[in-house]
Design a protein around this motif. Structure first.
Motif, mmCIF file in Angstrom:
data_model
loop_
_atom_site.group_PDB
_atom_site.id
_atom_site.type_symbol
_atom_site.label_atom_id
_atom_site.label_comp_id
_atom_site.label_asym_id
_atom_site.label_seq_id
_atom_site.Cartn_x
_atom_site.Cartn_y
_atom_site.Cartn_z
ATOM 1 N N ARG A 142 0.883 -1.172 0.000
ATOM 2 C CA ARG A 142 0.000 0.000 0.000
ATOM 3 C C ARG A 142 0.916 1.215 0.000
ATOM 4 N N PHE A 143 0.392 2.352 -0.424
ATOM 5 C CA PHE A 143 1.202 3.569 -0.438
ATOM 6 C C PHE A 143 0.292 4.746 -0.162
ATOM 7 N N SER A 144 0.545 5.426 0.957
ATOM 8 C CA SER A 144 -0.292 6.537 1.395
ATOM 9 C C SER A 144 0.487 7.853 1.348
ATOM 10 N N HIS A 145 -0.212 8.918 1.641
ATOM 11 C CA HIS A 145 0.442 10.227 1.755
ATOM 12 C C HIS A 145 1.505 10.192 2.850
ATOM 13 N N ASP A 146 1.224 9.493 3.941
ATOM 14 C CA ASP A 146 2.207 9.378 5.018
ATOM 15 C C ASP A 146 3.444 8.603 4.548
ATOM 16 N N ASP A 147 3.245 7.566 3.744
ATOM 17 C CA ASP A 147 4.380 6.823 3.197
ATOM 18 C C ASP A 147 5.230 7.729 2.301
ATOM 19 N N TRP B 179 5.567 10.937 2.599
ATOM 20 C CA TRP B 179 6.307 11.840 3.495
ATOM 21 C C TRP B 179 7.504 11.118 4.104
ATOM 22 N N GLN B 180 7.299 9.881 4.541
ATOM 23 C CA GLN B 180 8.401 9.100 5.119
ATOM 24 C C GLN B 180 9.513 8.883 4.096
ATOM 25 N N TYR C 91 -0.404 9.236 -7.400
ATOM 26 C CA TYR C 91 -1.835 9.500 -7.561
ATOM 27 C C TYR C 91 -2.088 10.850 -8.245
ATOM 28 N N LEU D 129 3.347 14.593 -3.580
ATOM 29 C CA LEU D 129 3.042 14.344 -2.178
ATOM 30 C C LEU D 129 4.171 14.772 -1.263
ATOM 31 N N LEU E 285 2.337 -0.666 -6.800
ATOM 32 C CA LEU E 285 1.671 -1.482 -5.797
ATOM 33 C C LEU E 285 1.792 -2.937 -6.212
#
Length: 154
Positions: A19-24, A26-27, A50, A54, A120
């Motif tokens: 999975r890949f989120s906005h938080d990922d 940033w990290q 996306y 980001l 992904l």
């Protein structure tokens, strides 16, 4: 360091996210900045996923030129689905230059290392992580190091 085409393709298969989120994002961007600072490297960094940026950072010592390189490398990855280093090495192995192909606008695309596809697992291309500021193979390696560290949970 020169990578073979199979090695470059293996990196793309190996370094995928469940999975890949906005938080990922940033990290990942923050980790790249930390790694660059440890090397005393001046980098521009972008995590694009996306359809949007980001994470973005231009460290001291970079210029607008680095931002242009970021965009050109990212555009190439998003269009062709492979790392920017792979695209350049593939063309060099064929005795050609990526940017001199008739269907490539070199002001918008380039095949210099430093941009890597974000994928992904079992899915598709969702974006690209890109750096600019070091020689192309060092840019590529820094991205690999950060992705491996992040995917390992560190």
């Amino acid at each position: 360091m020169r990578y073979s085409l199979p090695e470059l393709l293996q990196q793309e298969t190996e370094l995928q996210f469940s999975r890949f989120s906005h938080d990922d994002a940033w990290q990942l961007g923050s980790l790249l900045r930390t790694l660059a600072a440890e090397q005393q490297a001046a980098l521009a960094i972008e995590v694009h996923a996306y359809g949007q940026q980001l994470f973005g950072c231009a460290m001291a010592g970079t210029s607008q030129d680095n931002l242009h390189w970021l965009a050109r490398k990212r555009n190439s990855v998003l269009r062709f689905g492979h790392s920017s280093l792979y695209l350049g090495e593939y063309q060099r192995d064929k005795g050609q230059e990526f940017e001199q192909q008739p269907h490539i606008d070199a002001s918008q695309y380039c095949a210099h290392g430093g941009s890597f596809p974000l994928r992904l697992q079992g899915g598709g291309l969702i974006g690209a992580v890109t750096v600019s500021g070091l020689p192309q193979r060092e840019d590529h390696q820094l991205v690999l190091d950060a992705l491996r560290q992040l995917l390992a949970g560190g």
